[in-house]
Each structure stands twice: as structure tokens, then as C-alpha cells.
Design an enzyme around this catalytic site. Structure first.
Site, mmCIF file in Angstrom:
data_model
loop_
_atom_site.group_PDB
_atom_site.id
_atom_site.type_symbol
_atom_site.label_atom_id
_atom_site.label_comp_id
_atom_site.label_asym_id
_atom_site.label_seq_id
_atom_site.Cartn_x
_atom_site.Cartn_y
_atom_site.Cartn_z
ATOM 1 N N TYR A 114 16.178 31.580 1.997
ATOM 2 C CA TYR A 114 15.097 32.430 2.496
ATOM 3 C C TYR A 114 15.278 32.745 3.979
ATOM 4 O O TYR A 114 15.617 31.870 4.777
ATOM 5 C CB TYR A 114 13.744 31.734 2.307
ATOM 6 C CG TYR A 114 13.329 31.542 0.872
ATOM 7 C CD1 TYR A 114 13.023 32.641 0.067
ATOM 8 C CD2 TYR A 114 13.239 30.273 0.331
ATOM 9 C CE1 TYR A 114 12.629 32.462 -1.257
ATOM 10 C CE2 TYR A 114 12.846 30.077 -0.985
ATOM 11 C CZ TYR A 114 12.545 31.186 -1.773
ATOM 12 O OH TYR A 114 12.165 30.997 -3.076
ATOM 13 N N LYS A 156 0.845 -1.197 0.000
ATOM 14 C CA LYS A 156 0.000 0.000 0.000
ATOM 15 C C LYS A 156 0.877 1.243 0.000
ATOM 16 O O LYS A 156 2.095 1.167 0.185
ATOM 17 C CB LYS A 156 -0.918 -0.005 1.227
ATOM 18 C CG LYS A 156 -0.196 0.010 2.561
ATOM 19 C CD LYS A 156 -1.178 -0.034 3.722
ATOM 20 C CE LYS A 156 -0.436 0.026 5.056
ATOM 21 N NZ LYS A 156 -1.355 0.064 6.196
#
Length: 813
Positions: free
Chosen positions: A709, A482
Site C-alpha cells: 500500500y 495476567k
């Protein structure tokens, strides 16, 4: 291999011969999954912990094999049998006899790490001067070693054989088979097998290889190995390697410097490697040491070190154009590697198969004999298109069935290449580097990426085998794929595991199961979270849903009626024993029994639950509480059904910690992918996934300059930083920026600097010898996903499943 008659093999292994004594044997099989219509092959029905080869004899016979080594003949089968007391021992006896027929040099290699790499690199360095036989892949076990020895031929100058052990007593038997002239111990890691008390006991077992050897090569820097060998084998010629100045072959340069300086017998040698990680340099030093002990031109070999290829590039599976899969083996084209590659092609679930094969180099057979043998092998496999490249193989193209085209060189192939000729098929690209097949590989690939998630399928399979070793022989396995195979690609993972006795694959949603079906996965598939809107997909693809509520049972029944399903459809009942997510509770069982009795449209295939705390030792009581409640609920349902559905409740942690709850089936997930809930079992699970990128640019900062940043990093001294083309959009958690984590570059830690961006991150490389384009490891073998998860205050599951779809998955086998 050299042909033997059945009668001769029978004499060697002291077998009762039933059938045609004159039958000729030129190939050996022990794994039914790899058999491909070889009437002159022989199948050894070897018993295993989980599977007995005798149970697959009829299947192998139907594939065309006529000859078998067994403990009991099957009278109704019109085949030839060699009946022995011990099939594995019979294989070893044959190999021992075969080894005794040849006097060529044999090098035996053992150690905890580096065996396969050293073996393959020796081949790359020496094949131009010597005819070499070597162990296929990592064939180094009680079965693999004799199979490797049987590949020895009269014209071979050198045989390089790996020897591995997993428990005491194994080295003595396989070393006697190999009887090496030179024995090499690569290294002894700190981790030890569960079968050994400690590192010392494991080392003493491996060193038993030296009993048979005339010459011994060992690491001088390992005091345990050095002292033991010098005390017990001082009557033999001992050659040492290492960084210590007292080593016979001394690495005089740093272990992370690809410009190697080696001192040997008063001379200094300079080697350049295309790698600069410590493991590669160490393995190159071992190779140099071995080469000095052989009768070859050392000066010719030295220049080849810079052209060594990584072993993991072999059999890499890549996404191709037009929904194709490319198996890239542009590594070499000797005979033994061709068989391995053909097996990889044959085992791929795609029905349409294409082989692109070049001239076969590095073999001393005469061309007609060589290509007759190669064509015989190729023709035995279900290959729809065969494309040949090379002046020599082109002359023998008529020997190949299903020939699509033949070209005298790569340029001609590329000139005539039509993309519409290739779609929804698997393509094996097999040949020598001389033919620049990387040009063809590049053409077939969808696109190339600097940032990739590399999935090692052999390690994946190894982990499955380890988990299976913890199970009772009758316990089945459902492999959880999964979340797109825990981020590694559900299709690639399932394709690798489908031939390893996996009873079920488990997916979360129906579209995941549908994708597996589209790619040839035929095993049962259970859908854990079936949505009402997906019932058509489930039924159309023969998927099996988990049913956890009355509403779902009724809705799915309505869907079956609308589809006019004529037989009872398999479903899986989920019981809520304490996880309190999904499932029927104890007080609902009476009503559930009644509804099932009135419902002819479904059949309960399994009844299961899920442990909440099997990975938390302090919560052991709750595990037993859940198991007891599960069994109580199961017994009531099964009694009223009148049959016993499959029982399963154990995940990876429960497999390892609570063997009493294996029941009929287990559902491992994270363990398959190399992560254990505890450190003891972690030693035996192999790393499956490596998240890697490259250095895009290197910048030198002056004092006071800032990065990224928010200017959260300021250089307090002259600093060198590397920008990497990977960011939080690729799955690198933003929290890892600003020094909260590191990556590995050339075997050294590079701490993050500044804020991690969407598509980029920066790391400090001030003290690392590296350049633009060098490889960077985000997580992998030497920087575990567990460690990365701890930095992010999360679990490995989240790290693995967060790797973005835009990161290309590459499968290595």
C-alpha cells in the site's frame, strides 16, 4: 536401569541400612513431583537452596516408594532407609561404581551451547547401528550426570552423556563419574555464568573434562580453546573441527549452506541437512566429527543427516479437538524417552489421561522382557486409557491395565478412530517415526498454522529457578500470569509452573482466574483488578480479590453475605505508596483498620504495594521511600489485626536490584518470560517465546517496481522479496514496515520492505539463500523481543501481549 539390592547400594555408598536389605531397586527419584507409585524405586532426599528433599519423604512414601537415601531416617515411617552424610555425594558414588562395571564407549559432551542437540542428533544418526544410552533430557548437572550414568546397561555399545557446570569446581567431580573415552567441547559462547570471572575461567573449568578422556574433540576456530588444549593436553589424541583449512574435520562450505561439504583425511564428504541455520550446521559438523571417531559405517550415517529432527519437537503441547491437550512425542520410542514422556503426562493437571503408544524400537531387550518393563511403568501411572499400536506390542496387550484398544498398525487405528472417545483430557502420543504418528497428531490438532507463538516451558522453568536463586529460602513466589500469561497463554504457563512451588498465581481479571480453575490449577489465585460484576465468579472459583478501596470492601462483603459464606474469605489489601493508581493511602489506614475490625466476613491474607521505579537506577531514592511508607502502613494494620498477613512489594526488577525488599513473597512477571531490566541479569535468563512464521511466496522485482500500500518501497536494483503470512492483526506492529525492522531467515537478517498489512508483511531476501516454506523468526533467541520493542519505541511487555489470539500457541518441553 540395572536392578540393585538395597544392601549392595548401601555397601557402595557406605550407608547405614535400616529396613529390608533384600529390597530390589530399579528406578531412581529425586523430585517428588515426578514420582508415580514405584515400590522398587528409591528416592534421594537431596537438599536444595529453596527446598529440601527430606521435607517430601512422607509425600513420596504415600505415592508408593518404599526406599529412601537420607541424612536422617524417619522412625515412624515403615520404609527402608540408607542413611549417609551427604545424599548428593552418595548418588555420585553409586554412579561412579556403576560406570566402572562397563567397558563400552562413553562420549562426554560439554560446552555453553549445543550439548543436548548434539547428543540427540548422535542418537538419531547411530541408533540403527549401535545400542545407545544417553542422558535423559538435559540431565547434565551434579545430579543429572549420575542419573544418566545409572542408565548404562551391559548390552549398550555407546553411552552419550552431557556435562554442564554452573560454578568452579563442579567439572572435576562429574567428569570423574563419567570417565569418558571421548570428550567433546561443542563451543564456548561469549556470555559467562555469574559464578565465573570471565570466559577464560569458564573455559578452563569445562576443559577439566579432558583430564579423564583418551580422545578430545574441540573447535579449531576458537583460538582460546585450541591453544589451551594444545598446550596442556598434547599427550592425548586431539581432533579438531571448524571452517579453517587446518582443522582435522573441515567445513569447506558456507556456515549457512545446508548442502554441507566436509573434508576429512583427504576425502570430501557431501551432507544435506533439513535445516539451513548456522547453529544447526555447526552442530551437524560436530556430530560428523564424533561419528568419524567411532567404529561405525560412515557411509550409512551420511545419508541420515537429511532426516535429522529438531530436538524441540519433543513433548510439544498442542491444542486438541474437544478441549483436549495433545503432548506430541512422535520422535522415538526408546525406553529412557518413554519414562520422560510418562512423567510429562503425569504432571499435566488434567485428570483424564490417555496414552497412545507404538512398538518400542531401538532396544535390544527380548520382546517379553521389554514389554513387561514398559507395562510395569505405564501401569504405575494414573492413566485412564491406554491405546497400543504395532504388531509386537499388540502381542503383549494383556500386560497393560486400562487397555482401551490395540491395533496392529496406524492405518487400523485411524480407521476405527472416533472423535467422541476423546474429550477434556490430555493425550500423550508416544512412538517411533516409522508409525507415521504425525498423521494421528494432525487429526487430533484443532488446526495447523504457519504462524505460531512457540513457548519453551523448560526455559520458563529455568527462569523461575534463576529468580528463586536470588531469594531467601523462606520467601515465596507469586507468578504473574495476567494478560493471558503475558501473551503466552496463562493456562499453558500455569500448568508448567504449578509443580514448581509457586504459592500464588496473579491474574488481572476474574475470568482469567476462572479459566485457570477450569484447567486444573489448584494453587491460590489473586485477582488484581476485580470488577463488581465478577464477584460471583471470584467466590464460585475460590479466587482471592485485591481490595483497594472502601467501596470495593463494602461491595465484596455484600456479595459474601448473599452467598452465605460461613468462613472469613481471603482478601489482599493494596496500599498506595506512590504509584497512585489503586490502593489505600496513609491517611485512610485508621478508617480501614476500623472497618476490618467490624467485618467478620473477610480475612486479610496479604498486604502489598507496587514499586514504580525499581527498574530505573536513577530513581533508587523513590524505591526506598515507597518501601519505608509501605512498612509503616503495614505495621499499623498488622498490629491492629493481631496477626501478620503476607508482605509483598517486589516485581522482577526489585528481586534483582533490591534483595532487602523480598519480604514474605515476590511477584515476578516479565522476568519469568525471559526479559530482564538490565543486561547483566539478562545473560542468565533464557528465551522463552519465539514468534515464527514461514515464507508464503517469493517475488523478483525489476528496477522501478513497488511494494504494498502507498508504494512506499521502490526497487532501485533487481530485488527479491518474500511475503510472510503475518501482519498487524497478528501483533506485528505497523511501524516495523518500510525498513524500520527486520526478521531472521536462515540465520540472516531480512529487512522489511513496504507497508505492513493486516495479514501480511514483506521482507528483502535478495542476498539470502531461502525458499518458499522456510521458517521466519519475528522475534526469539537471536532477535530479542527487547530489540523489537526498541524499534517500535515501546517496551517488551507491549510486544508480548500484542500477539493476537489467532496466532496459535505451541508449548515445547
Amino acid at each position: 536401569m540395572i536392578p540393585y539390592t538395597l544392601e549392595k547400594i548401601g555397601q557402595i555408598i557406605h550407608a547405614e541400612i535400616i529396613g529390608d536389605k533384600k529390597a530390589v531397586i530399579d528406578q531412581v527419584w529425586f523430585d517428588s513431583r515426578h514420582v508415580a507409585g514405584q515400590s522398587q524405586g528409591i528416592f534421594f532426599a537431596i537438599p536444595g537452596v529453596q527446598r529440601d528433599g527430606a521435607n517430601f519423604i512422607k509425600e513420596v512414601f504415600e505415592k508408593g516408594v518404599q526406599n529412601f537415601v537420607v541424612t536422617k531416617a524417619i522412625k515412624e515411617l515403615p520404609a527402608n532407609f540408607l542413611v549417609v552424610d551427604d545424599v548428593t555425594r552418595a548418588l555420585q558414588k553409586w554412579a561412579t561404581y556403576h560406570r566402572q562395571q562397563y567397558k563400552s564407549m562413553v562420549v562426554g559432551i560439554t560446552g555453553t551451547h549445543g550439548k543436548t542437540i548434539v547428543k540427540e542428533w548422535l542418537y538419531q544418526l547411530l541408533y540403527q547401528q549401535l545400542s545407545i544410552v544417553r542422558s535423559p533430557k538435559s540431565y547434565n548437572s551434579q545430579i543429572g550426570v549420575p542419573l544418566s550414568i545409572l542408565e548404562m546397561t551391559p548390552d549398550a555399545d555407546l553411552s552419550v552423556i552431557e556435562l554442564g557446570i554452573s560454578k568452579p569446581g563442579e567439572m572435576e567431580s562429574i567428569s570423574a563419574i563419567v570417565n569418558p573415552d571421548i570428550a567433546v567441547l561443542t563451543m564456548m559462547g561469549n556470555a559467562h555464568s555469574e559464578s565465573f570471572k570471565n570466559r577464560e575461567e569458564q573455559a578452563q573449568e569445562k576443559i577439566k573434562l579432558f583430564v579423564q578422556a583418551k580422545k578430545i574433540i574441540i573447535p579449531f576456530d576458537d583460538a582460546l580453546i585450541r591453544d589451551y588444549v594444545l598446550n596442556h593436553y598434547n599427550h592425548k589424541q586431539i581432533v579438531t573441527f571448524g571452517s579453517d583449512e587446518n582443522a582435522d574435520v573441515q567445513l569447506a562450505s558456507a556456515l549457512n549452506n545446508p548442502n554441507m561439504t566436509i573434508k576429512y583425511k583427504g576425502r570430501t564428504y557431501h551432507l544435506q541437512l533439513p535445516f539451513n541455520n548456522e547453529a544447526a550446521i555447526y552442530n551437524a559438523l560436530i556430530c560428523f566429527t564424533v561419528v568419524t571417531q567411532l567404529h561405525v559405517d560412515l557411509n550409512k550415517v551420511i545419508g541420515l543427516f537429511n532426516h535429522l529432527q529438531p530436538v524441540e519437537m519433543r513433548l510439544a503441547q498442542k491444542e486438541g479437538i474437544n478441549n483436549t491437550v495433545l503432548i506430541d512425542d512422535t520422535y522415538n520410542s526408546d525406553l529412557s524417552s518413554i519414562l520422560i514422556a510418562l512423567n510429562a503426562l503425569n504432571n499435566h493437571p488434567y485428570f483424564r489421561k490417555t496414552l497412545i503408544l507404538t512398538d518400542v524400537l531401538q532396544d535390544r531387550l527380548k520382546p517379553k522382557e521389554l514389554y513387561t518393563k514398559v507395562a510395569h511403568w505405564v501401569n504405575a501411572y494414573p492413566i485412564q486409557k491406554v491405546i497400543l499400536i504395532g504388531k509386537e506390542i499388540d502381542q503383549y496387550k494383556d500386560l497393560f491395565k486400562n487397555l482401551f484398544a490395540s491395533y496392529r498398525d496406524t492405518e487400523s487405528f485411524l480407521d476405527h478412530l472416533n472423535v467422541t472417545d476423546f474429550h477434556e483430557e490430555v493425550i500423550l502420543l508416544k512412538g517411533a517415526r516409522k508409525y507415521e504418528l504425525e498423521r494421528i497428531s494432525k487429526f487430533f490438532q484443532v488446526k495447523s498454522h504457519d504462524t505460531v507463538l512457540e513457548v519453551d516451558l523448560e526455559n520458563l522453568i529455568s527462569n523461575v529457578k534463576y529468580l528463586k536463586s536470588k531469594l531467601n529460602p523462606s520467601t515465596e513466589m507469586m507468578a504473574m500470569v495476567k494478560a493471558d500469561g503475558y501473551g503466552m497463554g496463562a493456562v499453558g504457563v500455569a500448568q508448567a509452573l504449578m509443580n514448581y512451588h509457586i504459592k500464588y498465581f496473579g491474574v488481572a481479571y476474574a475470568d482469567e482466574g476462572e479459566e485457570l480453575r477450569k484447567h486444573g490449577i489448584t494453587q491460590n489465585i489473586m485477582v488484581l483488578n476485580p470488577e463488581q460484576s465478577s464477584y460471583d465468579t471470584i467466590i464460585n472459583n475460590q479466587l482471592e480479590p485485591e481490595v483497594y478501596s472502601f467501596r470495593m470492601l463494602n461491595n465484596f462483603t455484600e456479595a459474601l453475605i448473599q452467598h452465605k459464606i460461613q468462613v472469613s474469605y481471603p482478601i489482599h489489601l493494596k496500599l498506595n505508596t506512590g504509584m497512585n493508581r489503586l490502593g489505600f493511602k496513609k491517611e485512610q489506614i485508621s478508617e480501614l483498620i476500623q472497618q476490618l475490625a467490624d467485618n467478620p466476613y473477610v480475612k486479610v491474607k496479604s498486604i502489598f504495594s507496587h514499586f514504580a521505579t525499581s527498574d530505573i537506577p536513577e530513581q533508587e531514592d523513590f524505591v526506598h521511600q515507597q518501601a519505608a511508607l509501605y512498612q509503616e502502613m503495614y505495621d499499623r494494620i498488622a498490629f491492629n489485626l493481631g496477626y501478620n498477613p503476607i508482605r509483598h512489594i517486589s516485581n522482577t526488577a526489585a528481586i534483582l536490584h533490591y534483595p532487602e525488599y523480598q519480604m514474605d513473597m515476590v511477584r515476578p512477571g516479565i522476568g519469568i518470560y525471559g526479559v530482564s531490566p538490565d543486561e547483566e541479569n539478562q545473560k542468565f535468563l533464557k528465551n522463552v517465546v519465539t514468534f515464527k512464521t514461514v515464507i508464503s511466496q517469493i517475488n523478483e522485482l525489476e528496477i522501478g517496481e513497488t511494494v504494498s500500500y502507498g508504494r512506499r518501497f521502490t526497487a532501485l536494483e533487481p530485488t527479491k522479496i518474500a511475503t510472510l503470512p503475518v501482519g498487524y492483526a497478528d501483533g506485528v506492529k505497523r511501524i516495523l514496515g518500510n525498513g524500520n525492522g527486520h526478521v531472521m531467515i536462515n540465520g540472516q537478517e531480512a529487512k522489511t520492505v513496504g507497508t505492513t498489512c493486516m495479514d501480511m508483511m514483506m521482507v528483502d531476501i535478495t542476498h539470502i539463500n531461502c525458499k518458499e516454506g522456510d521458517e521466519v523468526i519475528i522475534f526469539g533467541e537471536n532477535l530479542s523481543v527487547k530489540k523489537l520493542a526498541s524499534w517500535c519505541n515501546t517496551i517488551p511487555y507491549e510486544i508480548l501481549t500484542s500477539v493476537s489470539k489467532r496466532v496459535k500457541r505451541i508449548y515445547i518441553q
